[in-house]
Design a protein around this motif. Structure first.
Motif, mmCIF file in Angstrom:
data_model
loop_
_atom_site.group_PDB
_atom_site.id
_atom_site.type_symbol
_atom_site.label_atom_id
_atom_site.label_comp_id
_atom_site.label_asym_id
_atom_site.label_seq_id
_atom_site.Cartn_x
_atom_site.Cartn_y
_atom_site.Cartn_z
ATOM 1 N N GLU A 204 -3.226 -0.013 -11.743
ATOM 2 C CA GLU A 204 -4.003 0.414 -12.737
ATOM 3 C C GLU A 204 -5.380 -0.019 -12.379
ATOM 4 O O GLU A 204 -6.330 1.013 -12.271
ATOM 5 C CB GLU A 204 -4.116 0.181 -13.827
ATOM 6 C CG GLU A 204 -2.457 0.521 -14.248
ATOM 7 C CD GLU A 204 -2.279 0.160 -15.773
ATOM 8 O OE1 GLU A 204 -2.430 -0.562 -16.491
ATOM 9 O OE2 GLU A 204 -1.245 1.184 -15.948
ATOM 10 N N ARG A 205 -6.122 -1.216 -12.354
ATOM 11 C CA ARG A 205 -7.777 -1.666 -12.181
ATOM 12 C C ARG A 205 -8.057 -1.237 -11.106
ATOM 13 O O ARG A 205 -8.792 -0.909 -10.895
ATOM 14 C CB ARG A 205 -7.144 -3.076 -11.866
ATOM 15 C CG ARG A 205 -8.532 -3.942 -11.720
ATOM 16 C CD ARG A 205 -8.781 -5.664 -12.071
ATOM 17 N NE ARG A 205 -8.090 -6.025 -10.826
ATOM 18 C CZ ARG A 205 -7.595 -7.329 -10.529
ATOM 19 N NH1 ARG A 205 -8.031 -8.204 -11.039
ATOM 20 N NH2 ARG A 205 -7.049 -7.650 -9.358
ATOM 21 N N GLU A 206 -6.940 -0.675 -9.796
ATOM 22 C CA GLU A 206 -8.045 -0.657 -8.752
ATOM 23 C C GLU A 206 -8.000 0.626 -8.207
ATOM 24 O O GLU A 206 -9.057 1.448 -7.437
ATOM 25 C CB GLU A 206 -6.986 -1.424 -7.769
ATOM 26 C CG GLU A 206 -6.917 -3.170 -6.924
ATOM 27 C CD GLU A 206 -8.487 -3.313 -6.791
ATOM 28 O OE1 GLU A 206 -8.920 -2.808 -6.117
ATOM 29 O OE2 GLU A 206 -8.697 -4.462 -7.213
ATOM 30 N N PHE A 207 -6.667 1.710 -8.821
ATOM 31 C CA PHE A 207 -7.780 2.591 -8.349
ATOM 32 C C PHE A 207 -6.961 3.626 -10.151
ATOM 33 O O PHE A 207 -6.666 5.228 -9.971
ATOM 34 C CB PHE A 207 -5.546 3.088 -7.741
ATOM 35 C CG PHE A 207 -5.785 2.527 -6.442
ATOM 36 C CD1 PHE A 207 -6.397 3.230 -5.676
ATOM 37 C CD2 PHE A 207 -4.541 1.690 -6.553
ATOM 38 C CE1 PHE A 207 -6.589 2.418 -4.238
ATOM 39 C CE2 PHE A 207 -4.952 0.934 -5.021
ATOM 40 C CZ PHE A 207 -5.438 1.199 -4.019
ATOM 41 N N GLY A 208 -6.593 3.324 -11.336
ATOM 42 C CA GLY A 208 -7.383 3.932 -12.626
ATOM 43 C C GLY A 208 -5.572 4.240 -13.158
ATOM 44 O O GLY A 208 -5.262 3.284 -12.379
ATOM 45 N N LYS A 209 -5.560 4.140 -13.741
ATOM 46 C CA LYS A 209 -4.627 5.019 -15.108
ATOM 47 C C LYS A 209 -3.442 5.434 -15.084
ATOM 48 O O LYS A 209 -4.032 6.647 -13.264
ATOM 49 C CB LYS A 209 -5.097 4.600 -16.055
ATOM 50 C CG LYS A 209 -4.123 5.269 -17.617
ATOM 51 C CD LYS A 209 -4.202 3.096 -18.069
ATOM 52 C CE LYS A 209 -2.883 3.285 -18.872
ATOM 53 N NZ LYS A 209 -3.143 1.851 -19.217
ATOM 54 N N LEU A 210 -2.209 4.838 -14.300
ATOM 55 C CA LEU A 210 -1.344 6.099 -13.765
ATOM 56 C C LEU A 210 -1.037 6.542 -15.130
ATOM 57 O O LEU A 210 -0.564 5.987 -15.679
ATOM 58 C CB LEU A 210 -0.290 4.453 -14.142
ATOM 59 C CG LEU A 210 -0.324 3.362 -12.123
ATOM 60 C CD1 LEU A 210 0.602 2.388 -11.837
ATOM 61 C CD2 LEU A 210 -1.052 4.339 -10.769
#
Length: 211
Positions: A204-210
């Motif tokens: 979530e922190r690296e690629f955005g909200k799942l």
């Protein structure tokens, strides 16, 4: 995905070097002296990494198996005591913890896909955290030895006091071994949920909200 059932670290046998004698002692505070040793892990896929961890992990004689992470821990305990002619008492004590930590290092980390690199980073950090936690447990028990030996009442004979010191040391070292095994059991039971939680947070922190 890496087979997480095989990436739990295990403690190496813990040896107590108890040098209990009339020795000059320094500061009465348990401390950890640690060093790190790394072994190479190679692979371009999760399956490759899984196999490499299984083949290249540190070999523990106690289990006959290789483990992704390990910590060899040794205690060095010294006490100073003496008699004034009427009674023998403890005048100083310290316990140092010496640890060597074995950890994996992935050769292809810099050229890996972002997704696999993230999985590896999460895993390797958890392995290190696990081993460092073993050292915290060891230091806690080293401090307990210091406190209890320092608090021993005086005895009419130094040989009796020496026996008291040995009993305290042996009891706490037994408690230490039990605590380390309990920690491993709890870590094993909670590993998959913990790792999933850590991985989700990092994704979530690296690629955005799942979704």
């Amino acid at each position: 995905m890496i087979s997480m059932r095989r990436v739990l670290a295990a403690m190496a046998p813990i040896a107590l070097a108890a040098v209990l004698a009339f020795a000059a002692t320094g500061a009465d505070a348990a401390s950890i002296h640690r060093s790190y040793s790394y072994y190479s892990v190679s692979g371009k896929t999760a399956a490759d990494l899984d196999k490499s961890l299984s083949r290249g992990g540190h070999l523990l004689k106690s289990t006959g198996q290789r483990h992704p992470g390990a910590a060899q821990i040794r205690f060095d305990a010294k006490a100073r005591y003496g008699s004034n002619g009427k009674a023998c008492r403890v005048t100083g004590v310290y316990v140092n913890v010496y640890a060597k930590v074995f950890l994996p290092r992935w050769k292809q980390r810099k050229t890996a896909s972002p997704e696999l690199a993230l999985v590896w980073d999460t895993l390797s950090r958890d392995i290190k955290r696990h081993e460092e936690s073993h050292l915290v447990i060891a230091r806690s028990h080293a401090s307990e030895i210091e406190r209890e030996v320092r608090a021993l009442p005086s005895r009419p004979d130094c040989s009796l006091l020496r026996q008291d010191i040995d009993k305290v040391t042996q009891r706490i070292m037994k408690d230490h071994e039990t605590a380390q095994k309990r920690f491993d059991r709890i870590e094993t039971l909670n590993f998959e949920k913990r790792f999933e939680r850590l991985l989700t947070y990092r994704l979530e922190r690296e690629f955005g909200k799942l979704n």
